[in-house]
Design an enzyme around this catalytic site. Structure first.
Site, PDB file in Angstrom:
ATOM      1  N   TYR A  78       0.815  -1.359  -0.094  1.00 58.72           N
ATOM      2  CA  TYR A  78      -0.118   0.032  -0.032  1.00 58.72           C
ATOM      3  C   TYR A  78       0.750   1.312  -0.006  1.00 58.72           C
ATOM      4  CZ  TYR A  78      -0.076  -0.134   5.280  1.00 58.72           C
ATOM      5  OH  TYR A  78       0.271  -0.458   6.540  1.00 58.72           O
ATOM      6  N   GLU A  79       0.102   2.513  -0.226  1.00 55.71           N
ATOM      7  CA  GLU A  79       0.544   3.841  -0.268  1.00 55.71           C
ATOM      8  C   GLU A  79       1.774   3.790  -1.620  1.00 55.71           C
ATOM      9  OE1 GLU A  79       0.337   6.462   1.107  1.00 55.71           O
ATOM     10  OE2 GLU A  79      -0.818   5.694   3.015  1.00 55.71           O
ATOM     11  N   GLY A  80       1.464   2.956  -2.660  1.00 58.29           N
ATOM     12  CA  GLY A  80       2.026   2.788  -3.802  1.00 58.29           C
ATOM     13  C   GLY A  80       3.093   1.560  -3.508  1.00 58.29           C
TER      14      GLY A  80
END
Length: 591
Positions: free
Chosen positions: A440-442
């Site tokens: 997550y978060e890229g």
């Protein structure tokens, strides 16, 4: 699972002796009241919460998880009480604007607190972590009215925050989001759409939840340039600041996940919910990246925290577990077997974890220091240089700290053997919880593309120069007894230069090269950056060993890192030099 112990001395060593952050603070008006004693006090108080309140509840919370019933999310037993105590201590607003009740502390200090919170319980840390990011975004981009209405209650922990980006069809490619924002006559907007994977989208910890939502206005241009950012509260706020009626935003379900079971990961439905524009129209993505830069370091620290807990657990187990015989010099003939820490392979795993944890702590502090300078330094040149380092190192911090963090949790599990696979020992929870941080978060692949494509290739290598200059400054003053290691880092720096030049020279003729070698390139930068901070730690430790004998371990671990881990860059460089060739031999039908 071993009791978690915050590495107070090491955190102070990194702040005070390695990076001398207090010298920066003395030149920054915003940090006029912050010194090393303040930082140590913050670490000590945070440690009490992490060790005594949060860590003991982590396994039970994971077993219980969150529950969902007709739109209502209930967190595990103990979470609500613990969050209240955290909030009452001011810990939600560690770095927040003092004008609205925050502590206003440097990021280099809050990085230490974030590590201990993540080591104690990643799931629990997410509720305050996302809130802190939302606070920062509203403070930097919101109107005075929005700040006055929301910040004080968020900083106090009475209200929480969330970040709503992803949609069922739009993850990395946010330019194709479908959530709409229709102007209302009163200056607000009606927000409609569905967001998924929303951490803390719904829970019972606070009286209100303030969602930051990416959506598109009716006249929005196509793609990411048409994204705007909106503040959408769970409950509307009355003119006197009290909580009003329920807004048109509800949780449709929660996800059943591999890990972070105690963190509510929600599907959020916005049905004409009332929201307010944050920043300028169609400028939502740059505003959100204010939050994302800090959050991506924060996610990296999640990997670091899990690694730190894994190392502590595995070390204690390896010292106690009696199994087999070691070399003659290490045998304990009075016992039926030796502790497994005498065995070379166990030492390899423990030292790899130690190198990643202590190197990661130093690296996250280094990045935090640059975030502080980029935001607060008095002179423009210092700010610009720090901003260049932030741009370069943010994707490295997110991806490399989570990759090495996951490796360290798996190594810790391996030290435990079969017990590492059993839930009651806690090691398997660290593996499960850490795994999401790489996604997550890229995803880490996206971080690598950002580093090599946007930052390095996009600047024709200019953004690399401040990092390489810092390394050269260290190499200019070799440490006695580390001549070989200093030369090794110099050679590694030269390899980075050569590989970078080679990749950039191929970009015109090979359209696939960036995508094909980005992950290896990011790891190359990560290992070299860790080599740099390890030699900085060695240089800071060496003069103090006589007075502080425990620092001799820094010198030994630095030598281990340079001998056994940094050489990984050779294989990475070989792979990078292949370019995209071997990846595109197959036609689509050949897979």
């Amino acid at each position: 699972m071993a009791d978690y112990r915050v590495p107070r001395e090491d955190m102070q060593f990194v702040l005070q002796d390695v990076f001398k952050v207090h010298e920066d603070w003395a030149k920054i008006e915003a940090f006029a009241d912050v010194d090393i004693d303040t930082a140590v006090a913050i670490i000590d108080e945070g440690a009490k919460l992490a060790e005594g309140l949060i860590a003991p509840n982590a396994r039970a919370a994971d077993e219980e998880g969150v529950s969902f019933d007709n739109g209502v999310v209930t967190t595990p037993q103990g979470y609500k009480e613990n969050f209240k105590q955290l909030a009452e201590g001011g810990w939600v607003g560690v770095t927040a604007n003092p004008d609205f009740g925050g502590m206003g502390l440097p990021k280099s200090v809050s990085a230490q607190y974030e590590e201990m919170l993540c080591a104690a319980d990643i799931s629990f840390s997410l509720y305050s972590g996302l809130t802190a990011g939302a606070i920062m975004t509203i403070d930097q981009h919101g109107s005075d009215e929005l700040k006055a209405t929301y910040l004080e209650n968020m900083i106090s922990g009475n209200w929480a925050g969330s970040m709503c980006l992803t949609e069922p069809h739009a993850g990395t490619d946010l330019g194709i989001i479908r959530t709409k924002a229709i102007p209302n006559e009163d200056g607000s907007f009606a927000i409609s759409g569905t967001k998924i994977f929303i951490t803390g989208g719904e829970h019972d910890l606070t009286d209100n939840i303030i969602h930051l939502v990416l959506a598109k206005l009716p006249d929005a241009p196509a793609g990411s340039k048409g994204i705007s950012l909106f503040l959408v509260p769970k409950f509307l706020v009355n003119a006197d600041g009290s909580i009003g009626e329920r807004n048109g935003v509800h949780c449709g379900s929660t996800e059943h996940k591999m890990g972070i079971h105690a963190s509510a990961t929600c599907v959020m439905n916005f049905d004409g919910a009332k929201g307010w524009l944050v920043g300028e129209p169609h400028k939502g993505l740059p505003a959100m990246f204010t939050m994302m830069n800090y959050e991506r370091l924060g996610v990296g620290i999640q990997g670091l925290g899990a690694a730190a807990r894994s190392y502590q657990n595995a070390l204690e187990y390896a010292q106690d577990r009696i199994q087999g015989r070691g070399a003659k010099a290490t045998q304990q003939p009075e016992k039926e077997a030796d502790p497994i820490i005498v065995h070379g392979d166990v030492r390899r795993m423990l030292l790899t974890m130690k190198a990643f944890v202590e190197g990661g702590r130093a690296f996250s502090t280094y990045v935090g220091q640059q975030l502080d300078l980029a935001k607060y330094a008095a002179d423009a040149e210092t700010r610009q240089r720090a901003e260049a380092l932030v741009q370069l190192l943010t994707p490295v911090a997110k991806a490399f700290l989570t990759d090495t963090g996951f490796e360290a949790t798996v190594l810790g599990q391996q030290v435990f053997g079969g017990h590492g696979f059993i839930r009651e020992w806690g090691q398997e929870q660290l593996v499960r919880d850490c795994r999401i941080a790489q996604i997550y978060e890229g995803t880490n692949g996206i971080q690598a593309l950002d580093l090599l494509g946007r930052k390095v290739a996009g600047s024709r290598g200019e953004l690399l120069k401040p990092l390489l200059a810092d390394i050269q400054a260290l190499l200019a003053e070799p440490l006695a007894g580390f001549e070989a290691e200093y030369q090794q880092l110099a050679d590694a720096t030269q390899l980075v230069h050569e590989v970078t030049v080679q990749v950039l020279s191929k970009v015109v003729d090979d359209e696939n090269i960036i995508n094909s070698v980005a992950v290896e390139y990011l790891n190359l930068i990560g290992y070299v950056a860790f080599g740099y901070v390890w030699l900085r730690m060695a240089a800071a430790a060496a003069p103090q060993v006589a007075e502080k004998p425990h620092l001799a371990s820094k010198l030994k671990t630095a030598k281990f890192y340079m001998a056994r881990i940094l050489p990984r860059i050779e294989s990475l460089a070989t792979t990078i030099k292949d370019g995209s060739q071997s990846l595109y031999l197959h036609d689509l039908g050949d897979f």
